[in-house]
Structure formats: structure tokens, C-alpha cells
Design an enzyme around this catalytic site. Structure first.
Site, PDB file in Angstrom:
ATOM      1  N   ASP A  90       0.556  -1.411   0.168  1.00 26.00           N
ATOM      2  CA  ASP A  90       0.110  -0.598  -0.038  1.00 26.00           C
ATOM      3  C   ASP A  90       0.681   1.105  -0.001  1.00 26.00           C
ATOM      4  O   ASP A  90       1.960   1.520   0.898  1.00 26.00           O
ATOM      5  CB  ASP A  90      -0.811  -0.141   1.279  1.00 26.00           C
TER       6      ASP A  90
ATOM      7  N   CYS B 151     -13.012  -3.528  12.998  1.00 25.13           N
ATOM      8  CA  CYS B 151     -14.150  -4.271  12.409  1.00 25.13           C
ATOM      9  C   CYS B 151     -15.813  -4.321  12.632  1.00 25.13           C
ATOM     10  O   CYS B 151     -15.500  -4.594  13.616  1.00 25.13           O
ATOM     11  CB  CYS B 151     -13.968  -5.496  11.585  1.00 25.13           C
TER      12      CYS B 151
ATOM     13  N   GLU C  74      -0.970  -1.237  -5.562  1.00 22.89           N
ATOM     14  CA  GLU C  74      -2.313  -0.597  -6.435  1.00 22.89           C
ATOM     15  C   GLU C  74      -2.516   0.487  -7.509  1.00 22.89           C
ATOM     16  O   GLU C  74      -0.511   0.317  -7.648  1.00 22.89           O
ATOM     17  CB  GLU C  74      -2.754   0.812  -5.406  1.00 22.89           C
TER      18      GLU C  74
ATOM     19  N   ASP D 284      -3.238   1.385   7.221  1.00 20.91           N
ATOM     20  CA  ASP D 284      -1.839   0.961   5.644  1.00 20.91           C
ATOM     21  C   ASP D 284      -2.152  -0.382   5.267  1.00 20.91           C
ATOM     22  O   ASP D 284      -2.242  -1.267   4.465  1.00 20.91           O
ATOM     23  CB  ASP D 284      -0.702   1.320   5.661  1.00 20.91           C
TER      24      ASP D 284
ATOM     25  N   CYS E 131     -13.353 -10.512   7.268  1.00 20.23           N
ATOM     26  CA  CYS E 131     -14.636 -10.255   7.173  1.00 20.23           C
ATOM     27  C   CYS E 131     -14.803  -9.790   5.875  1.00 20.23           C
ATOM     28  O   CYS E 131     -16.287 -10.288   5.184  1.00 20.23           O
ATOM     29  CB  CYS E 131     -15.337 -10.310   8.292  1.00 20.23           C
TER      30      CYS E 131
ATOM     31  N   CYS F 270     -16.815  -7.536  12.643  1.00 12.67           N
ATOM     32  CA  CYS F 270     -16.613  -8.778  13.451  1.00 12.67           C
ATOM     33  C   CYS F 270     -15.461  -8.890  14.428  1.00 12.67           C
ATOM     34  O   CYS F 270     -15.290  -9.617  14.567  1.00 12.67           O
ATOM     35  CB  CYS F 270     -14.990 -10.395  12.184  1.00 12.67           C
TER      36      CYS F 270
ATOM     37  N   CYS G  89     -12.456  -4.974   5.498  1.00  9.73           N
ATOM     38  CA  CYS G  89     -12.018  -5.738   6.312  1.00  9.73           C
ATOM     39  C   CYS G  89     -10.412  -6.456   5.961  1.00  9.73           C
ATOM     40  O   CYS G  89     -11.861  -7.346   5.117  1.00  9.73           O
ATOM     41  CB  CYS G  89     -12.841  -5.366   7.645  1.00  9.73           C
TER      42      CYS G  89
END
Ligand code: ZN
Length: 410
Positions: free
Chosen positions: A192, A349, A276, A359, A332, A352, A329
Site C-alpha cells: 500500500d 471492524c 495499487e 495501511d 471478514c 467481526c 476489512c
């Protein structure tokens, strides 16, 4: 071992006569480019005719009989000018076909005497170019000395001579050379690219942003100020210009060094690298982030990863910009819209109740999505019976064939 094309850059130390001839050649190459661009434009508007490289080349032979001074310089420089023009046209038309966006490569432009890159390229034929320890033989110029900074190895292909904005002469010597491939490894990684730190990997490694530009900003601003305050046409203005250009070169060199070391290490340690697909150009428009982004020069970094991957049988998989890598997330799959806020560095999250570092979570998602995309390309030998990825080398070869990754030379 694998064979690659590599450019070695050296700073030339030309004699006065050689310097004059280099500048003359650059001038002639520019003249030929502009003259044929004008001719092609004119023929197109008056007769709707296009003039290809071969036709231009024939006309150049005739032109050289009319204009004496074109004969004084390296003939390859002039031919390569025509080739560059041909490429500029081809890129323009290719871009026109594939994208409807306003921002493309654009129609070929006339080359100016100042501001744009001042260079010419010459080719190797019948030993007209030779390179020794600290000097190289170039067409028309003869032997030119240079500062040795690295060993030049491999079979010569061509040489590009550039006059930099800081007034130096640089030869980029392109060679076909053998490199020893890194041994195969099994680790895959997601990356990232960040603003706060340069990048965060799916392993949790954080590489800090060197921010050379910011550190050197004061020096740069001073140089800018001096230039804008100097009187046009004065010796001081010339000096200020060179000083500013040198400050910029220093920053570029520091940054390139950082990018090279980082990309080399990541390629050595990993088999598949997921990253990315950035629309950097669009992001730079956001002024608050602009300085950090261009400073970090992500696109250069991705390019380095891509060509080094080709050298060492690694795979760089880009993940689409619209994939919500930060908001999802990784435990999950819950999408948390609150994470759109850049200030939110860590979150629990709601799906979950798993804990996510912004990052690192994004990097893990990028890895997951990248591997999914590779599997979706549908290369049977890449997946074993359990549907797990094997043999990135095989995928690499397939992907190169499909034209997804392209070779870039430094
Ligand atoms: Zn979750």
C-alpha cells in the site's frame, strides 16, 4: 542468466570542439524533427496525405544535398529524429483510438531550443562506437573522455547524448547485458503506497518516506528566488539558472537511489508483488496531497518494480484503483465507509470486531485481490489441485505474452 537491455549513464568531458559539434548535432536533429513535422502537417491539411518514415527518410537525403550543414553532423542523429517523429505520431493515434479521455499523449509538438530535452541518439554500425575504461568513440566526435562511475558491460546497442539543463553532457550507453537471476522465493506481498509513510507491506513492514524534496525545499526556494530576481539576459541569471537546475538534479539523484534500493530488495525477497494501479496524475490535482505525491514519485517506483520483475521472473500485479482496499476489512470483508476519512489510522471492524491498522489492512487486501486477479486470468498451471498458486515463473511468462506487463529500460 537472462539477457536484458540496460542503460549506463556517464558524464562526458568533451573538448571545446567536441562540445560545439554536440550542440550542432542536437540543433540539426531538432531542425530535422521540426521541419518534417511541419511538412507532415502541411501535406495532411492540403492533400490529406500522410508521410511515413520511409518517405521522410528519402526526402531527408534530398534535403541534405540542399543544406550543407546537415552533412557536418552524425547522420544517425538525423535518422533517429525522423524515427522519433514517427513514434510520436503512432503514439498519438494509438492513444486516440483507445481512450476518449481529454488527457492523452497529444499531437506531436515542435521542439523548442530551450526548456525541453536537448539530445540526439546515434546507433552502432561497423564499430563506429567503442567504449573503453574512461572514454568512448562516437560518430563524428571521435574519442570523448568521461567520468567513470560504473562498469559498462555487455554488447553496445546505441548511445543517446543529452545536454542537461545544468549544462552538462551525459551519454546514456545502451547495452545488451546478461544478469544473474535471483533465486526463486515463495513469499508474496501486497503493497500500500502511502502519504504518511512511503509504503506499508502486507507483512507489516513500514518504509518511511524520505521526503528529500521537503528537506531540500529551502535550498530550492532560495535558488528560485535568486533566479526570479535576476535581470533577464544577465550573467547572474545564467548562473542562477544553472544553480537551480543542479539543486533539482541532486534531489532526483537522491530519490532515484532510494527507489532503486527499495525496488531491488522487494523484487529479491518476493515472488508476486501486488500493488495499487494509481491514477497519480489525477491525485496530484488534489493540491493538499500534491507535494507529497510527486515527491514520492510512485509511478517511477512501479515502473522500476515492473522491469526488475521481468529480469528476475517475478510478477507485479496491479489492483484496480476503484477496489476499496482501505475500507474493506481483511478478516471478514466488511466494508467500512468511515475509513474514507484519511485521518482514521486504525479501526475496529463493526462486522467481526477485528482490529485493523489502516495501511497494513489495505496492503493485505491488495495482496488478496491481486492473487485473485492472477487466478482469474485462467492459467491452469498456475493453480494446483487445491486452487493455490504455484510457479509464478509460469504466470509471468504467460502475462508477458498477453502484453499485460511491458519491458521498461532504465
Ligand atoms: Zn471484519
Amino acid at each position: 542468466m537472462s539477457s536484458i537491455q540496460k542503460a549506463f549513464k556517464v558524464t562526458l568531458i568533451p573538448t571545446h570542439n567536441q562540445e560545439v559539434l554536440i550542440n550542432k548535432t542536437i540543433g540539426c536533429a531538432r531542425y530535422v524533427y521540426n521541419r518534417f513535422l511541419a511538412l507532415r502537417q502541411e501535406l495532411y491539411t492540403t492533400e490529406q496525405k500522410t508521410l511515413n518514415y520511409n518517405a521522410c527518410s528519402q526526402k531527408l537525403t534530398i534535403l541534405k544535398k540542399e543544406i550543407e550543414w546537415l552533412k557536418e553532423v552524425d547522420k544517425f542523429a538525423l535518422q533517429n529524429s525522423l524515427k522519433n517523429l514517427e513514434t510520436a505520431y503512432k503514439n498519438f493515434f494509438a492513444d486516440l483510438k483507445k481512450s476518449k479521455s481529454k488527457k492523452g499523449v497529444g499531437f506531436p509538438k515542435f521542439k523548442k531550443k530551450y526548456g525541453c530535452k536537448q539530445s540526439y541518439k546515434t546507433n552502432l554500425t561497423n564499430g563506429n562506437i567503442q567504449v573503453t575504461e574512461n572514454k568512448c568513440k562516437l560518430p563524428k566526435l571521435g574519442w570523448v573522455r568521461f567520468h567513470k562511475s560504473q562498469d559498462i558491460t555487455g554488447k553496445l546497442v546505441n548511445v543517446t547524448i543529452t545536454r542537461t539543463s545544468s549544462g552538462k553532457y551525459v551519454a546514456s550507453i545502451l547495452c545488451e547485458t546478461e544478469i544473474e537471476k535471483h533465486p526463486q522465493v515463495s513469499q508474496n506481498i501486497g503493497i500500500d503506497l502511502g502519504i504518511k509513510s512511503y509504503l506499508v507491506t502486507s507483512n507489516g513492514e513500514v518504509v518511511e518516506n524520505p521526503k528529500y524534496y521537503r528537506v531540500q525545499k529551502r535550498k530550492l526556494r532560495k535558488a528560485h528566488k535568486k533566479l526570479s530576481r535576476s535581470v533577464k539576459g544577465s550573467t547572474n541569471r545564467v548562473k542562477a539558472k544553472i544553480k537551480l537546475a543542479r539543486a533539482c538534479v541532486r534531489i532526483t539523484n537522491l530519490r532515484d537511489d532510494f527507489l532503486h534500493k527499495l525496488s531491488t530488495r522487494l523484487i529479491k525477497e518476493n515472488s508476486i508483488i501486488c500493488i495499487e494501479d494509481l491514477r497519480v496524475a489525477n491525485m496530484v490535482k488534489n493540491h493538499k496531497l500534491a507535494l507529497s505525491i510527486s515527491d514520492a514519485s510512485w509511478s517511477k517506483f512501479v515502473t522500476m518494480l515492473e522491469y526488475k520483475a521481468l529480469w528476475h521472473d517475478r510478477l507485479v500485479q496491479k489492483v484496480g484503483t476503484f477496489y476499496p482496499s482501505s475500507q474493506t476489512c481483511n478478516h471478514c470483508g466488511f466494508i467500512n465507509p468511515l475509513v474514507k476519512d484519511l485521518k482514521l489510522r486504525e479501526w475496529s471492524c463493526p462486522g467481526c470486531s477485528g482490529y485493523n491498522l489502516r495501511d497494513n489492512n489495505a496492503a493485505l487486501n491488495i495482496l488478496g485481490e491481486g492473487v485473485r486477479l492472477i487466478a482469474a486470468v485462467g492459467i491452469p498451471e498456475a493453480l494446483n489441485a487445491c486452487g493455490e498458486l504455484v510457479s509464478p515463473g509460469a504466470i509471468q511468462a504467460e502475462i508477458i505474452e498477453a502484453g499485460i506487463t511491458r519491458l521498461q529500460v532504465v
